[in-house]
Design an enzyme around this catalytic site. Structure first.
Site, PDB file in Angstrom:
ATOM      1  N   ASN A 210       0.853  -1.188   0.000  1.00 31.53           N
ATOM      2  CA  ASN A 210       0.000   0.000   0.000  1.00 31.53           C
ATOM      3  C   ASN A 210       0.884   1.231   0.000  1.00 31.53           C
ATOM      4  O   ASN A 210       1.964   1.211   0.595  1.00 31.53           O
ATOM      5  CB  ASN A 210      -0.846   0.040   1.274  1.00 31.53           C
ATOM      6  CG  ASN A 210      -2.074  -0.832   1.163  1.00 31.53           C
ATOM      7  OD1 ASN A 210      -2.298  -1.458   0.136  1.00 31.53           O
ATOM      8  ND2 ASN A 210      -2.866  -0.866   2.201  1.00 31.53           N
ATOM      9  N   ASP A 279      -4.815  -5.512   1.927  1.00 34.27           N
ATOM     10  CA  ASP A 279      -6.054  -6.272   2.130  1.00 34.27           C
ATOM     11  C   ASP A 279      -5.935  -7.710   1.647  1.00 34.27           C
ATOM     12  O   ASP A 279      -6.709  -8.567   2.053  1.00 34.27           O
ATOM     13  CB  ASP A 279      -7.213  -5.573   1.401  1.00 34.27           C
ATOM     14  CG  ASP A 279      -7.563  -4.270   2.094  1.00 34.27           C
ATOM     15  OD1 ASP A 279      -7.609  -4.276   3.339  1.00 34.27           O
ATOM     16  OD2 ASP A 279      -7.753  -3.242   1.410  1.00 34.27           O
ATOM     17  N   LYS A 289      12.483 -15.855  -8.361  1.00 39.25           N
ATOM     18  CA  LYS A 289      11.924 -14.833  -9.248  1.00 39.25           C
ATOM     19  C   LYS A 289      11.185 -15.529 -10.402  1.00 39.25           C
ATOM     20  O   LYS A 289      11.763 -16.399 -11.070  1.00 39.25           O
ATOM     21  CB  LYS A 289      13.067 -13.962  -9.792  1.00 39.25           C
ATOM     22  CG  LYS A 289      12.575 -12.819 -10.619  1.00 39.25           C
ATOM     23  CD  LYS A 289      13.723 -11.953 -11.102  1.00 39.25           C
ATOM     24  CE  LYS A 289      13.214 -10.921 -12.082  1.00 39.25           C
ATOM     25  NZ  LYS A 289      14.281 -10.223 -12.771  1.00 39.25           N
ATOM     26  N   PRO A 305      -5.577 -11.043   7.488  1.00 35.89           N
ATOM     27  CA  PRO A 305      -6.343 -10.927   8.738  1.00 35.89           C
ATOM     28  C   PRO A 305      -6.599  -9.464   9.051  1.00 35.89           C
ATOM     29  O   PRO A 305      -5.740  -8.619   8.791  1.00 35.89           O
ATOM     30  CB  PRO A 305      -5.397 -11.540   9.781  1.00 35.89           C
ATOM     31  CG  PRO A 305      -4.040 -11.469   9.180  1.00 35.89           C
ATOM     32  CD  PRO A 305      -4.223 -11.554   7.699  1.00 35.89           C
ATOM     33  N   ASP A 306      -7.779  -9.154   9.573  1.00 35.54           N
ATOM     34  CA  ASP A 306      -8.034  -7.781  10.020  1.00 35.54           C
ATOM     35  C   ASP A 306      -7.488  -7.657  11.444  1.00 35.54           C
ATOM     36  O   ASP A 306      -8.076  -8.162  12.408  1.00 35.54           O
ATOM     37  CB  ASP A 306      -9.535  -7.458   9.971  1.00 35.54           C
ATOM     38  CG  ASP A 306      -9.781  -5.964  10.177  1.00 35.54           C
ATOM     39  OD1 ASP A 306      -9.148  -5.381  11.086  1.00 35.54           O
ATOM     40  OD2 ASP A 306     -10.581  -5.377   9.424  1.00 35.54           O
ATOM     41  N   ILE A 307      -6.348  -7.008  11.551  1.00 36.45           N
ATOM     42  CA  ILE A 307      -5.611  -6.955  12.831  1.00 36.45           C
ATOM     43  C   ILE A 307      -6.426  -6.197  13.884  1.00 36.45           C
ATOM     44  O   ILE A 307      -6.604  -6.650  15.018  1.00 36.45           O
ATOM     45  CB  ILE A 307      -4.230  -6.283  12.618  1.00 36.45           C
ATOM     46  CG1 ILE A 307      -3.442  -7.061  11.565  1.00 36.45           C
ATOM     47  CG2 ILE A 307      -3.464  -6.194  13.924  1.00 36.45           C
ATOM     48  CD1 ILE A 307      -2.241  -6.342  11.007  1.00 36.45           C
ATOM     49  N   PHE A 323      -7.878   3.895  12.059  1.00 40.09           N
ATOM     50  CA  PHE A 323      -7.768   4.994  11.092  1.00 40.09           C
ATOM     51  C   PHE A 323      -8.507   4.581   9.828  1.00 40.09           C
ATOM     52  O   PHE A 323      -8.490   3.401   9.466  1.00 40.09           O
ATOM     53  CB  PHE A 323      -6.297   5.273  10.766  1.00 40.09           C
ATOM     54  CG  PHE A 323      -5.681   6.328  11.651  1.00 40.09           C
ATOM     55  CD1 PHE A 323      -5.475   6.087  13.000  1.00 40.09           C
ATOM     56  CD2 PHE A 323      -5.340   7.575  11.128  1.00 40.09           C
ATOM     57  CE1 PHE A 323      -4.929   7.058  13.818  1.00 40.09           C
ATOM     58  CE2 PHE A 323      -4.789   8.553  11.938  1.00 40.09           C
ATOM     59  CZ  PHE A 323      -4.583   8.297  13.280  1.00 40.09           C
ATOM     60  N   LYS A 337     -17.282   1.882   9.328  1.00 38.74           N
ATOM     61  CA  LYS A 337     -16.117   1.061   9.694  1.00 38.74           C
ATOM     62  C   LYS A 337     -15.977   0.926  11.205  1.00 38.74           C
ATOM     63  O   LYS A 337     -15.628  -0.131  11.724  1.00 38.74           O
ATOM     64  CB  LYS A 337     -14.859   1.733   9.146  1.00 38.74           C
ATOM     65  CG  LYS A 337     -14.165   0.883   8.122  1.00 38.74           C
ATOM     66  CD  LYS A 337     -13.032   1.597   7.479  1.00 38.74           C
ATOM     67  CE  LYS A 337     -13.083   1.327   5.984  1.00 38.74           C
ATOM     68  NZ  LYS A 337     -12.035   2.010   5.260  1.00 38.74           N
ATOM     69  N   LYS A 341     -15.895  -2.692  12.979  1.00 38.46           N
ATOM     70  CA  LYS A 341     -14.715  -3.161  13.710  1.00 38.46           C
ATOM     71  C   LYS A 341     -14.987  -3.207  15.207  1.00 38.46           C
ATOM     72  O   LYS A 341     -14.176  -3.756  15.960  1.00 38.46           O
ATOM     73  CB  LYS A 341     -13.522  -2.248  13.427  1.00 38.46           C
ATOM     74  CG  LYS A 341     -13.258  -2.098  11.930  1.00 38.46           C
ATOM     75  CD  LYS A 341     -11.806  -2.116  11.561  1.00 38.46           C
ATOM     76  CE  LYS A 341     -11.668  -1.909  10.064  1.00 38.46           C
ATOM     77  NZ  LYS A 341     -10.638  -2.697   9.444  1.00 38.46           N
TER      78      LYS A 341
HETATM   79  O1  C5P Z   1     -10.979  -1.669   6.581  1.00 41.94           O
HETATM   80  P1  C5P Z   1      -9.942  -0.662   6.437  1.00 41.94           P
HETATM   81  O2  C5P Z   1      -8.665  -1.219   5.935  1.00 41.94           O
HETATM   82  O3  C5P Z   1     -10.264   0.590   5.725  1.00 41.94           O
HETATM   83  O4  C5P Z   1      -9.728  -0.195   7.978  1.00 41.94           O
HETATM   84  C1  C5P Z   1      -8.773   0.682   8.359  1.00 41.94           C
HETATM   85  C2  C5P Z   1      -8.329   0.390   9.770  1.00 41.94           C
HETATM   86  O5  C5P Z   1      -8.205  -1.001  10.017  1.00 41.94           O
HETATM   87  C3  C5P Z   1      -6.980   0.961  10.041  1.00 41.94           C
HETATM   88  O6  C5P Z   1      -6.917   1.322  11.406  1.00 41.94           O
HETATM   89  C4  C5P Z   1      -6.044  -0.197   9.728  1.00 41.94           C
HETATM   90  O7  C5P Z   1      -4.808  -0.077  10.400  1.00 41.94           O
HETATM   91  C5  C5P Z   1      -6.848  -1.376  10.218  1.00 41.94           C
HETATM   92  N1  C5P Z   1      -6.637  -2.626   9.464  1.00 41.94           N
HETATM   93  C6  C5P Z   1      -6.095  -3.737  10.096  1.00 41.94           C
HETATM   94  N2  C5P Z   1      -5.938  -4.910   9.419  1.00 41.94           N
HETATM   95  C7  C5P Z   1      -6.307  -5.010   8.125  1.00 41.94           C
HETATM   96  C8  C5P Z   1      -6.863  -3.905   7.471  1.00 41.94           C
HETATM   97  C9  C5P Z   1      -7.000  -2.722   8.162  1.00 41.94           C
HETATM   98  O8  C5P Z   1      -5.743  -3.630  11.278  1.00 41.94           O
HETATM   99  N3  C5P Z   1      -6.134  -6.133   7.496  1.00 41.94           N
END
Ligand code: C5P
Length: 396
Positions: A210, A279, A289, A305-307, A323, A337, A341
């Site tokens: 990103n 994502d 390579k 994973p969504d941390i 954020f 969001k 979350k």
């Molecule tokens: O869903 P989105 O990526 O827009 O959400 C943004 C927030 O979620 C940010 O705080 C980002 O650090 C966190 N995040 C995360 N793990 C992911 C994607 C986003 O912790 N895989």
């Protein structure tokens, strides 16, 4: 930005060639709004005229214990009582030795002994003098006495030798003073911050990531540290230097970041997720390579994973802050969001305003609604965010 408005700093100048840098230091501190009072030793006045520092500070410079202009005749008490901190820059080896021994044989050493506020020293001396065992012994004593140090730096010295002993640059000293004088709203809280991008490998040399400079996350880490928190910064690759005193954990992928966060988060009071986490990660990345000659390249992706969500759904979760960078309808998407979350506070900003920029305008969204901060530097935005977080956690 006037970060030192209403602060009174007593600057002591002792006799070393780095005394010339005191002029720039006074200028930087007064530019930030500080009221600077200068006290010089006799040797200090040999290197820079008091008049220069008087002109730059707008205050008379004091050099003598027997100063008739101080109404109560006790300049060491009068000058040290109403200041927020005493900074001695440059501090010579001799001055460090005097302080370590508790001597008070001139105005500056006497007021250092008589002060009731923090004392910061910026040493400056030849490298042999700095490395000398007596100076190092004095340094240990002064650190044990609760005196703080900025520098010294290493580099070419006025004497032509190279090594440790150069006084830190005035800009660095001024920013340390600004940090030092921040209100300690998060004193001793454990704060974990994620920052920067993650990188998901496709093969040995290619990957997806990103666009993120890490500037906002690093500013958040610095603001938390300045507010008195114990900070752990978990970051993907950036070109930034982590704030001193923050624990720094460097990671590559979203999975690494998740592992690092889960290792830290049990002890955290606050988790601030600023990282731009990719994502998707590549299923079965190649260790070698991939050759260009291959006709068609099919890459399979898995969701990362969504941390933040993982941390927020834990039983003993810390106070979680997310954020949200959006291209349009910032507030609406960010509110959604926050709900998805399950976090108490989300910080929204426009991608076009925030990306790679040194400034930002954050929208803070919590149970009470939303609040837009006027645009300013990322560090100032981060400081305002710390104030907001400290209010929310004391309300809990
Ligand atoms: O869903 P989105 O990526 O827009 O959400 C943004 C927030 O979620 C940010 O705080 C980002 O650090 C966190 N995040 C995360 N793990 C992911 C994607 C986003 O912790 N895989």
């Amino acid at each position: 930005m006037n970060e030192l408005n209403g602060k009174r700093i007593l600057l002591g100048v002792t006799g070393g060639i780095a005394a010339y840098k005191a002029a720039e230091l006074v200028r930087l501190l007064t530019k930030e709004g500080a009221d600077v009072r200068v006290v010089m030793t006799n040797s200090g006045t040999e290197f820079i005229p008091p008049l220069t520092l008087q002109a730059l500070s707008g205050n008379p410079v004091h050099t003598s214990m027997w100063d008739q202009s101080i109404p109560n005749g006790m300049p060491h008490i009068e000058l040290s009582r109403d200041c927020d901190l005493v900074l001695v820059a440059p501090a010579t080896a001799n001055f460090m030795a005097k302080l370590a021994a508790g001597r008070a044989d001139d105005l500056l050493s006497t007021l250092c002994l008589a002060r009731d506020c923090p004392l910061i020293l910026a040493p400056a001396m030849n490298k042999q003098m700095w490395e000398n065992s007596s100076t190092q012994r004095n340094l240990d004593t002064l650190l044990q006495d609760g005196i703080h140090f900025v520098g010294p730096d290493s580099g070419i010295q006025a004497c032509g030798e190279q090594g440790a002993g150069r006084m830190s640059e005035p800009g660095l000293i001024a920013s340390e003073i600004i940090s030092w004088l921040q209100p300690k709203l998060l004193q001793d809280r454990n704060v974990v911050v994620t920052a920067g991008p993650t990188y998901e490998a496709i093969d040995a040399v290619r990957g997806i990531t990103n666009a993120s400079s890490g500037k906002m996350g690093y500013a958040v880490a610095q603001a938390a540290r300045d507010a008195g928190a114990n900070v752990t910064l978990i970051s993907g690759k950036t070109s930034l230097v982590p704030p001193s005193q923050a624990r720094f954990i460097s990671i590559i992928s979203a999975k690494d970041m998740l592992d690092a966060v889960l290792n830290e988060v049990d002890h955290a009071d606050i988790f601030i997720s600023v990282a731009a986490v990719a994502d998707f990660s590549v299923r079965n990345p190649s260790e070698r390579k991939i050759k260009k000659s291959q006709q068609k390249l099919n890459i399979e992706f898995d969701e990362t994973p969504d941390i933040l969500k993982t941390v927020a759904s834990r039983k003993n979760r810390p106070f979680c802050v997310g954020f949200a960078a959006e291209s349009e309808d910032v507030e609406e998407y960010a509110k959604k969001k926050r709900m998805e979350k399950g976090i108490p506070l989300i910080v929204a900003n426009l991608v076009t305003e925030a990306l790679n920029s040194d400034t930002n305008s954050l929208i803070l969204i919590d149970d009470d609604g939303s609040k837009t901060l006027p645009p300013s530097s990322k560090l100032e935005q981060a400081r305002l965010l710390m104030t907001h977080i400290s209010r929310l956690i004391t309300k809990q």
